[in-house]
Design a protein around this motif. Structure first.
Motif, PDB file in Angstrom:
ATOM      1  N   VAL A 135       0.840  -1.202   0.000  1.00  0.00           N
ATOM      2  CA  VAL A 135       0.000   0.000   0.000  1.00  0.00           C
ATOM      3  C   VAL A 135       0.874   1.250   0.000  1.00  0.00           C
ATOM      4  CG1 VAL A 135      -1.661   1.352   1.359  1.00  0.00           C
ATOM      5  CG2 VAL A 135      -1.999  -1.104   1.059  1.00  0.00           C
ATOM      6  N   GLN A 136       1.953   1.255   0.786  1.00  0.00           N
ATOM      7  CA  GLN A 136       2.865   2.401   0.821  1.00  0.00           C
ATOM      8  C   GLN A 136       3.482   2.631  -0.553  1.00  0.00           C
ATOM      9  OE1 GLN A 136       3.209   4.297   3.540  1.00  0.00           O
ATOM     10  NE2 GLN A 136       4.604   5.696   2.564  1.00  0.00           N
ATOM     11  N   ALA A 137       3.867   1.550  -1.215  1.00  0.00           N
ATOM     12  CA  ALA A 137       4.431   1.681  -2.565  1.00  0.00           C
ATOM     13  C   ALA A 137       3.381   2.221  -3.529  1.00  0.00           C
ATOM     14  CB  ALA A 137       4.959   0.328  -3.043  1.00  0.00           C
ATOM     15  N   ALA A 138       2.149   1.766  -3.383  1.00  0.00           N
ATOM     16  CA  ALA A 138       1.072   2.251  -4.248  1.00  0.00           C
ATOM     17  C   ALA A 138       0.795   3.728  -3.975  1.00  0.00           C
ATOM     18  CB  ALA A 138      -0.193   1.421  -4.040  1.00  0.00           C
ATOM     19  N   LEU A 139       0.858   4.144  -2.709  1.00  0.00           N
ATOM     20  CA  LEU A 139       0.634   5.554  -2.367  1.00  0.00           C
ATOM     21  C   LEU A 139       1.716   6.451  -2.958  1.00  0.00           C
ATOM     22  CD1 LEU A 139      -0.517   5.384   1.363  1.00  0.00           C
ATOM     23  CD2 LEU A 139      -1.913   5.869  -0.641  1.00  0.00           C
ATOM     24  N   ALA A 140       2.925   5.925  -3.065  1.00  0.00           N
ATOM     25  CA  ALA A 140       4.023   6.723  -3.608  1.00  0.00           C
ATOM     26  C   ALA A 140       3.784   7.069  -5.078  1.00  0.00           C
ATOM     27  CB  ALA A 140       5.343   5.975  -3.454  1.00  0.00           C
ATOM     28  N   ASN A 141       2.974   6.266  -5.767  1.00  0.00           N
ATOM     29  CA  ASN A 141       2.706   6.501  -7.187  1.00  0.00           C
ATOM     30  C   ASN A 141       1.533   7.443  -7.425  1.00  0.00           C
ATOM     31  OD1 ASN A 141       4.790   4.785  -7.986  1.00  0.00           O
ATOM     32  ND2 ASN A 141       3.467   2.995  -7.825  1.00  0.00           N
ATOM     33  N   LEU A 142       0.855   7.856  -6.371  1.00  0.00           N
ATOM     34  CA  LEU A 142      -0.296   8.750  -6.516  1.00  0.00           C
ATOM     35  C   LEU A 142       0.165  10.200  -6.577  1.00  0.00           C
ATOM     36  CD1 LEU A 142      -2.726   7.216  -3.861  1.00  0.00           C
ATOM     37  CD2 LEU A 142      -2.726   6.813  -6.324  1.00  0.00           C
ATOM     38  N   SER A 143      -0.704  11.044  -7.112  1.00  0.00           N
ATOM     39  CA  SER A 143      -0.414  12.481  -7.092  1.00  0.00           C
ATOM     40  C   SER A 143      -0.529  12.977  -5.656  1.00  0.00           C
ATOM     41  CB  SER A 143      -1.408  13.233  -7.987  1.00  0.00           C
ATOM     42  OG  SER A 143      -2.689  13.249  -7.393  1.00  0.00           O
ATOM     43  N   VAL A 144      -0.046  14.179  -5.403  1.00  0.00           N
ATOM     44  CA  VAL A 144      -0.076  14.737  -4.048  1.00  0.00           C
ATOM     45  C   VAL A 144      -1.512  14.846  -3.547  1.00  0.00           C
ATOM     46  CG1 VAL A 144       0.445  16.780  -2.659  1.00  0.00           C
ATOM     47  CG2 VAL A 144       2.076  15.993  -4.363  1.00  0.00           C
ATOM     48  N   ASN A 145      -2.424  15.342  -4.387  1.00  0.00           N
ATOM     49  CA  ASN A 145      -3.825  15.478  -3.982  1.00  0.00           C
ATOM     50  C   ASN A 145      -4.456  14.126  -3.721  1.00  0.00           C
ATOM     51  OD1 ASN A 145      -3.977  18.274  -4.032  1.00  0.00           O
ATOM     52  ND2 ASN A 145      -4.599  18.355  -6.168  1.00  0.00           N
ATOM     53  N   GLN A 146      -4.213  13.161  -4.603  1.00  0.00           N
ATOM     54  CA  GLN A 146      -4.796  11.834  -4.416  1.00  0.00           C
ATOM     55  C   GLN A 146      -4.284  11.190  -3.133  1.00  0.00           C
ATOM     56  OE1 GLN A 146      -3.843   9.689  -7.999  1.00  0.00           O
ATOM     57  NE2 GLN A 146      -5.417  10.709  -9.212  1.00  0.00           N
ATOM     58  N   ARG A 147      -2.983  11.287  -2.878  1.00  0.00           N
ATOM     59  CA  ARG A 147      -2.401  10.692  -1.674  1.00  0.00           C
ATOM     60  C   ARG A 147      -2.971  11.367  -0.427  1.00  0.00           C
ATOM     61  NH1 ARG A 147       2.570  10.430  -3.093  1.00  0.00           N
ATOM     62  NH2 ARG A 147       3.008  12.610  -2.706  1.00  0.00           N
ATOM     63  N   SER A 148      -3.045  12.685  -0.426  1.00  0.00           N
ATOM     64  CA  SER A 148      -3.558  13.415   0.744  1.00  0.00           C
ATOM     65  C   SER A 148      -5.008  13.044   1.019  1.00  0.00           C
ATOM     66  CB  SER A 148      -3.460  14.918   0.507  1.00  0.00           C
ATOM     67  OG  SER A 148      -2.128  15.310   0.380  1.00  0.00           O
ATOM     68  N   ILE A 149      -5.821  13.021  -0.013  1.00  0.00           N
ATOM     69  CA  ILE A 149      -7.239  12.696   0.162  1.00  0.00           C
ATOM     70  C   ILE A 149      -7.401  11.249   0.606  1.00  0.00           C
ATOM     71  CG2 ILE A 149      -9.421  12.403  -1.086  1.00  0.00           C
ATOM     72  CD1 ILE A 149      -8.565  14.935  -2.719  1.00  0.00           C
ATOM     73  N   PHE A 150      -6.643  10.336   0.023  1.00  0.00           N
ATOM     74  CA  PHE A 150      -6.686   8.924   0.410  1.00  0.00           C
ATOM     75  C   PHE A 150      -6.332   8.771   1.892  1.00  0.00           C
ATOM     76  CE2 PHE A 150      -4.921   4.713   1.000  1.00  0.00           C
ATOM     77  CZ  PHE A 150      -5.763   3.888   0.267  1.00  0.00           C
ATOM     78  N   LEU A 151      -5.260   9.446   2.336  1.00  0.00           N
ATOM     79  CA  LEU A 151      -4.827   9.338   3.732  1.00  0.00           C
ATOM     80  C   LEU A 151      -5.830   9.985   4.685  1.00  0.00           C
ATOM     81  CD1 LEU A 151      -1.017   9.983   3.323  1.00  0.00           C
ATOM     82  CD2 LEU A 151      -2.116   7.850   3.984  1.00  0.00           C
ATOM     83  N   MET A 152      -6.417  11.108   4.281  1.00  0.00           N
ATOM     84  CA  MET A 152      -7.411  11.744   5.143  1.00  0.00           C
ATOM     85  C   MET A 152      -8.638  10.847   5.296  1.00  0.00           C
ATOM     86  SD  MET A 152      -7.557  15.777   4.353  1.00  0.00           S
ATOM     87  CE  MET A 152      -6.353  16.313   3.186  1.00  0.00           C
ATOM     88  N   ARG A 153      -9.048  10.222   4.185  1.00  0.00           N
ATOM     89  CA  ARG A 153     -10.254   9.392   4.222  1.00  0.00           C
ATOM     90  C   ARG A 153     -10.022   8.104   5.007  1.00  0.00           C
ATOM     91  NH1 ARG A 153     -14.409   8.000   5.590  1.00  0.00           N
ATOM     92  NH2 ARG A 153     -15.878   6.811   4.376  1.00  0.00           N
ATOM     93  N   PHE A 154      -8.928   7.408   4.731  1.00  0.00           N
ATOM     94  CA  PHE A 154      -8.740   6.090   5.324  1.00  0.00           C
ATOM     95  C   PHE A 154      -7.794   6.093   6.517  1.00  0.00           C
ATOM     96  CE2 PHE A 154      -9.958   5.263   0.888  1.00  0.00           C
ATOM     97  CZ  PHE A 154     -11.162   4.630   1.146  1.00  0.00           C
ATOM     98  N   GLY A 155      -6.884   7.040   6.600  1.00  0.00           N
ATOM     99  CA  GLY A 155      -5.984   7.120   7.738  1.00  0.00           C
ATOM    100  C   GLY A 155      -6.575   7.928   8.879  1.00  0.00           C
ATOM    101  N   GLN A 156      -7.368   8.930   8.528  1.00  0.00           N
ATOM    102  CA  GLN A 156      -7.945   9.813   9.536  1.00  0.00           C
ATOM    103  C   GLN A 156      -9.444   9.596   9.728  1.00  0.00           C
ATOM    104  OE1 GLN A 156      -6.543  13.077  10.731  1.00  0.00           O
ATOM    105  NE2 GLN A 156      -4.482  12.462  10.210  1.00  0.00           N
ATOM    106  N   ASP A 157     -10.058   8.778   8.896  1.00  0.00           N
ATOM    107  CA  ASP A 157     -11.506   8.519   8.942  1.00  0.00           C
ATOM    108  C   ASP A 157     -12.322   9.801   8.807  1.00  0.00           C
ATOM    109  OD1 ASP A 157     -11.287   5.767   9.194  1.00  0.00           O
ATOM    110  OD2 ASP A 157     -11.088   5.888  11.372  1.00  0.00           O
TER     111      ASP A 157
END
Length: 193
Positions: A135-157
């Protein structure tokens, strides 16, 4: 008429509760620091820098507590401040990004050790570490906005509306970035089992 007065009274009470919450910096840090630090760490990829940004975030929030309008949750406001600090840092580090990324990245195995085990077997822990690495490797391939939104949604609920408010982006744009991030992560991680 009474309904409008009740809504106004509720907004004032919520604003006062949020304002009083911002007055006690120790309680504020105790309540929101772990979540905010985790978000910043995964967004930046450098634990020391994430610690500094998180401290700056709380300092800015405490110093600017008088300007907090109360039209969003304290968590959303803090995440918004953190996002701005992350953007500032990324702007400053723009030209040194690739050299420092390899040297200062968080070790994925160490990050996997922070996940609660709930007394998992050794085999389960190894599987969790492997999945985290993918998952970390997959996150590294995302754009900054996609990674931030993904982390806010699933890391921060955080809810999508909270994310949109935190990063000052229309809700539909947030949904689009999240959809694309999920599709990318699933494509990269889904084939690995």
């Amino acid at each position: 008429m009474q309904l409008a007065l009740d809504a106004t009274l509720t907004n004032v009470q919520t604003s006062e509760r949020s304002s009083s919450e911002l007055e006690d910096i120790d309680a504020l840090v105790r309540t929101y620091r772990p979540r905010l630090l985790r978000f910043v760490t995964f967004s930046i990829g450098d634990a020391d820098l994430a610690e500094s940004i998180t401290q700056d975030c709380f300092l800015k929030a405490y110093n600017g507590r008088a300007s907090f309008r109360g039209d969003c949750a304290v968590n959303t406001w803090l995440t918004s401040i953190a996002m701005n600090l992350i953007r500032d840092q990324q702007r400053l580090q723009k030209f040194r990004f690739w050299r420092q990324a390899r040297a200062t990245a968080i070790d994925v195995n160490e990050a996997a050790n922070f996940l609660p085990s709930k007394e998992c077997s050794a085999e389960s822990r190894v599987l969790i570490k492997e999945q985290t690495k993918h998952v970390q490797a997959a996150l590294a391939n995302l754009s900054v906005n996609q990674r931030s939104i993904f982390l806010m949604r699933f890391g921060q609920d955080m809810e999508l509306a909270e994310i949109a408010a935190a990063i000052h982006m229309p809700l539909n744009t947030v949904k689009t970035h999240l959809h694309r991030a999920l599709k990318s992560v699933r494509a990269q991680v889904g084939g690995i089992r």
